[in-house]
Design an enzyme around this catalytic site. Structure first.
Site, PDB file in Angstrom:
ATOM      1  N   LEU A 139       0.792  -1.170  -0.058  1.00 12.39           N
ATOM      2  CA  LEU A 139      -0.126  -0.195   0.040  1.00 12.39           C
ATOM      3  C   LEU A 139       0.963   1.230  -0.105  1.00 12.39           C
ATOM      4  CD1 LEU A 139      -2.590  -1.333   2.604  1.00 12.39           C
ATOM      5  CD2 LEU A 139      -3.041  -0.799   0.035  1.00 12.39           C
ATOM      6  N   LYS A 140       0.260   2.397  -0.137  1.00 11.95           N
ATOM      7  CA  LYS A 140       1.310   3.518  -0.373  1.00 11.95           C
ATOM      8  C   LYS A 140       1.479   3.835   1.122  1.00 11.95           C
ATOM      9  CE  LYS A 140       1.076   6.284  -3.806  1.00 11.95           C
ATOM     10  NZ  LYS A 140       2.054   5.724  -4.749  1.00 11.95           N
TER      11      LYS A 140
END
Ligand code: PMP
Length: 305
Positions: A166-167
């Site tokens: 994920l970021k």
């Protein structure tokens, strides 16, 4: 030819001579970027405890439009959950549109960030206060819009079994180190492999190949589920499956996808040089029309403002 902007940091902004300072949105208020400060003891500054998104808006024939805003905010919400942070996607939507309007921008890169601020420097996040900000800025592809020379990274991708794909801010140290390694060797972008020589992704893009006219999207659990990748899979009906490094070397064409890079053609992978890239060129043109609202049937991907 090596891209002149290839050594730029992942998702680095294009430099512009902006006259007035841009406005940024922070915790409910718009203010000049010069007026906003964060405490030096902010948790995220020390440990990378935040989640961000990289989003683009485009000028269309009928005003500005943010491309696939809902998908970006859903991914951000997953990152927020992983860090046990409260995230209000409706508030983020309003903040993004307000920021773009305040800056009178249509073609822009939009960067929302949710981060842990004050509350201590321990590793338990429960006592920490979180903040949401949105910045928007002029942008051109961080890969320079040229064909890119790719090198296999000497660093492995952080496995998703250790840090979810994920970021999450701190996760980008892996990308930054890999990019630095290949930049020093004269390449424009780094390709991450896993321990079995399977292709994972690049530092800020997903990987596709074209072989005998077929488009293949690399599938790997450790890769960020890219929204541009998802868009291209839908547009092309690409086959989605694991791909080895050997298969990538034997491809007719290789291209990368990402919000910032859009659809980027690969010139070479280490000492394999690819030939002409007609399929990639066609997809670049299609994507450019799609994000500007010029392809019928995809209005639901545009948040107009
Ligand atoms: N992989 C990584 C590591 C990224 O940072 C990005 C950019 N967000 C991508 C792939 C491409 O994702 P997207 O198409 O959603 O921008």
């Amino acid at each position: 030819m090596l891209s002149t902007t290839a050594a730029a940091a992942p998702e680095a902004p294009a430099t512009t001579a902006a006259a007035a300072p841009l406005q940024q949105w922070c915790d409910g208020k718009l203010a000049s970027a010069e007026c906003l400060h964060v405490p030096l003891t902010s948790h995220a500054l020390h440990y990378g405890t935040g989640v961000f998104e990289g989003i683009r808006s485009y000028a269309t024939a009928d005003g500005g439009a943010v491309f696939r805003l809902d998908a970006h905010l859903q991914r951000m919400a997953r990152g927020a959950r992983a860090l046990a942070m409260h995230f209000d996607a409706d508030q983020a939507t309003t903040a993004i549109i307000d920021t773009l309007r305040a800056n009178r921008q249509r073609d822009a890169y939009v960067r929302p960030l949710l981060w842990y601020g004050e509350g201590g420097l321990g590793l338990d996040v429960a006592p920490l206060k979180s903040h949401l900000m949105v910045a928007s800025m002029p942008w051109s592809s961080h890969l320079g819009g040229h064909r890119v020379r790719l090198a296999v990274s000497r660093l492995r991708r952080t496995p998703a079994t250790s840090v979810p794909a994920l970021k999450l801010c701190g996760n980008y140290i892996n990308s930054i180190l890999a990019k630095h390694d290949v930049s020093e060797r004269g390449f424009g972008e780094a390709l991450f492999l896993d321990g079995e020589q399977n292709v994972v992704e690049c530092t800020g893009e997903n990987v596709f190949l074209v072989k005998d006219g077929r488009v293949i999207a690399v599938a790997h659990d450790d890769a960020l589920p890219g929204i541009t990748r998802d868009t291209l899979i839908e547009l092309t009906g690409a086959e989605v499956r694991p791909v080895t490094l050997a298969e990538l070397h034997a491809a007719d064409e290789v291209f990368l996808t990402g919000t910032s890079a859009e659809v980027a053609a690969i010139e070479a992978l280490d000492d394999t040089v690819y030939g002409d890239n007609p399929v990639t060129r066609e997809l670049q043109a299609l994507y450019a029309r799609l994000v500007r609202g010029e392809v019928a049937g995809y209005e639901h991907w545009l948040t107009r403002f």
